[in-house]
Design a protein around this motif. Structure first.
Motif, PDB file in Angstrom:
ATOM      1  N   LEU A  34       0.906  -1.198  -0.002  1.00 28.57           N
ATOM      2  CA  LEU A  34      -0.057   0.028  -0.122  1.00 28.57           C
ATOM      3  C   LEU A  34       0.924   1.410  -0.226  1.00 28.57           C
ATOM      4  N   LEU A  35       2.069   1.140   0.034  1.00 22.36           N
ATOM      5  CA  LEU A  35       2.997   2.392   0.493  1.00 22.36           C
ATOM      6  C   LEU A  35       3.821   2.291  -0.751  1.00 22.36           C
ATOM      7  N   GLN A  36       4.161   3.102  -1.458  1.00 17.99           N
ATOM      8  CA  GLN A  36       5.220   3.156  -2.613  1.00 17.99           C
ATOM      9  C   GLN A  36       6.174   4.288  -2.587  1.00 17.99           C
ATOM     10  N   HIS A  37       7.354   3.771  -2.064  1.00 14.48           N
ATOM     11  CA  HIS A  37       8.343   4.758  -1.837  1.00 14.48           C
ATOM     12  C   HIS A  37       9.112   5.312  -2.844  1.00 14.48           C
ATOM     13  N   GLN A  38       8.930   4.528  -4.247  1.00 19.40           N
ATOM     14  CA  GLN A  38       9.633   4.697  -5.310  1.00 19.40           C
ATOM     15  C   GLN A  38       9.030   5.817  -6.425  1.00 19.40           C
ATOM     16  N   VAL A  39       7.950   5.937  -5.862  1.00 18.84           N
ATOM     17  CA  VAL A  39       6.886   7.156  -6.784  1.00 18.84           C
ATOM     18  C   VAL A  39       7.262   8.514  -6.365  1.00 18.84           C
ATOM     19  N   LEU A  40       7.422   9.423  -7.482  1.00 15.80           N
ATOM     20  CA  LEU A  40       7.739  10.799  -7.245  1.00 15.80           C
ATOM     21  C   LEU A  40       6.355  11.439  -7.507  1.00 15.80           C
ATOM     22  N   LEU A  41       5.734  12.246  -6.720  1.00 12.63           N
ATOM     23  CA  LEU A  41       4.593  12.895  -6.957  1.00 12.63           C
ATOM     24  C   LEU A  41       5.015  14.172  -7.740  1.00 12.63           C
ATOM     25  N   GLU A  42       4.132  14.524  -8.653  1.00 11.82           N
ATOM     26  CA  GLU A  42       4.576  15.931  -9.593  1.00 11.82           C
ATOM     27  C   GLU A  42       3.276  16.932  -9.158  1.00 11.82           C
ATOM     28  N   GLY A  43       3.706  18.416  -8.979  1.00 11.30           N
ATOM     29  CA  GLY A  43       2.956  19.308  -8.690  1.00 11.30           C
ATOM     30  C   GLY A  43       2.665  19.475  -7.023  1.00 11.30           C
ATOM     31  N   ALA A  44       2.044  20.767  -6.910  1.00 10.41           N
ATOM     32  CA  ALA A  44       1.731  20.748  -5.763  1.00 10.41           C
ATOM     33  C   ALA A  44       0.146  20.287  -5.166  1.00 10.41           C
ATOM     34  N   TYR A  45      -0.712  19.774  -6.064  1.00 10.96           N
ATOM     35  CA  TYR A  45      -2.087  19.378  -5.986  1.00 10.96           C
ATOM     36  C   TYR A  45      -2.567  18.429  -6.700  1.00 10.96           C
ATOM     37  N   GLY A  58       2.414  11.553 -11.566  1.00 12.74           N
ATOM     38  CA  GLY A  58       3.659  11.146 -10.671  1.00 12.74           C
ATOM     39  C   GLY A  58       4.911  10.137 -11.797  1.00 12.74           C
ATOM     40  N   THR A  59       5.815   9.958 -11.338  1.00 15.94           N
ATOM     41  CA  THR A  59       6.895   9.041 -12.027  1.00 15.94           C
ATOM     42  C   THR A  59       7.284   7.984 -11.218  1.00 15.94           C
ATOM     43  N   PHE A  60       7.381   6.961 -11.950  1.00 19.03           N
ATOM     44  CA  PHE A  60       7.788   5.589 -11.136  1.00 19.03           C
ATOM     45  C   PHE A  60       8.759   4.959 -12.323  1.00 19.03           C
ATOM     46  N   ARG A  61       9.810   4.649 -12.039  1.00 14.42           N
ATOM     47  CA  ARG A  61      10.834   4.043 -12.866  1.00 14.42           C
ATOM     48  C   ARG A  61      10.919   4.995 -14.078  1.00 14.42           C
ATOM     49  N   ASN A  62      10.988   6.184 -14.054  1.00 12.33           N
ATOM     50  CA  ASN A  62      11.231   7.108 -15.388  1.00 12.33           C
ATOM     51  C   ASN A  62      10.094   6.791 -16.485  1.00 12.33           C
ATOM     52  N   GLN A  63       9.067   6.622 -15.672  1.00 12.83           N
ATOM     53  CA  GLN A  63       7.969   6.529 -16.531  1.00 12.83           C
ATOM     54  C   GLN A  63       6.612   7.478 -15.824  1.00 12.83           C
TER      55      GLN A  63
END
Length: 86
Positions: A34-45, A58-63
Motif C-alpha cells: 500500500l506504500l510506494q516509496h519509489q513514486v515521485l509525485l508531481e505538482g503541488a495539488y 507522478g513518475t515511477f521508474r522513469n515513466q
C-alpha cells in the motif's frame, strides 16, 4: 501480492482489501504494497479528487504514472473503553 493475481474474483478482491484496510487502521501499520516509496509525485495539488482518495501525476521508474492516494478516516464512533456518565 494476492491482489495482483490475474482473474481474481472481484468479490474476493473487495473483501480482502477491506479486511486489510481494517487491520491497518486498528494496528496503525500499513502493508508495504500500500506504500510506494519509489513514486515521485508531481505538482503541488492532486489532478482529481474523490470520496476515497486523490489522483496525482507522478513518475515511477522513469515513466509517467497516475497515483491514487487513499484516504484513511478516523472512526466517528466513540471508543468502547469510554464509560458513559452515571
Amino acid at each position: 501480492m494476492l491482489l495482483d493475481i490475474p482473474n481474481l474474483a472481484t468479490e474476493f478482491r473487495r473483501h480482502f482489501m477491506n479486511a486489510m484496510l481494517k487491520l491497518s487502521r486498528r494496528s496503525k501499520f500499513y502493508p508495504s504494497p500500500l506504500l510506494q516509496h519509489q513514486v515521485l509525485l508531481e505538482g503541488a495539488y492532486a489532478v482529481a479528487s474523490g470520496q476515497f482518495g486523490d489522483v496525482w501525476k507522478g513518475t515511477f521508474r522513469n515513466q509517467q504514472v497516475a497515483v491514487k492516494v487513499l484516504r484513511f478516516f478516523a472512526s466517528s464512533e466513540p471508543e468502547a473503553s469510554q464509560e458513559s456518565p452515571s
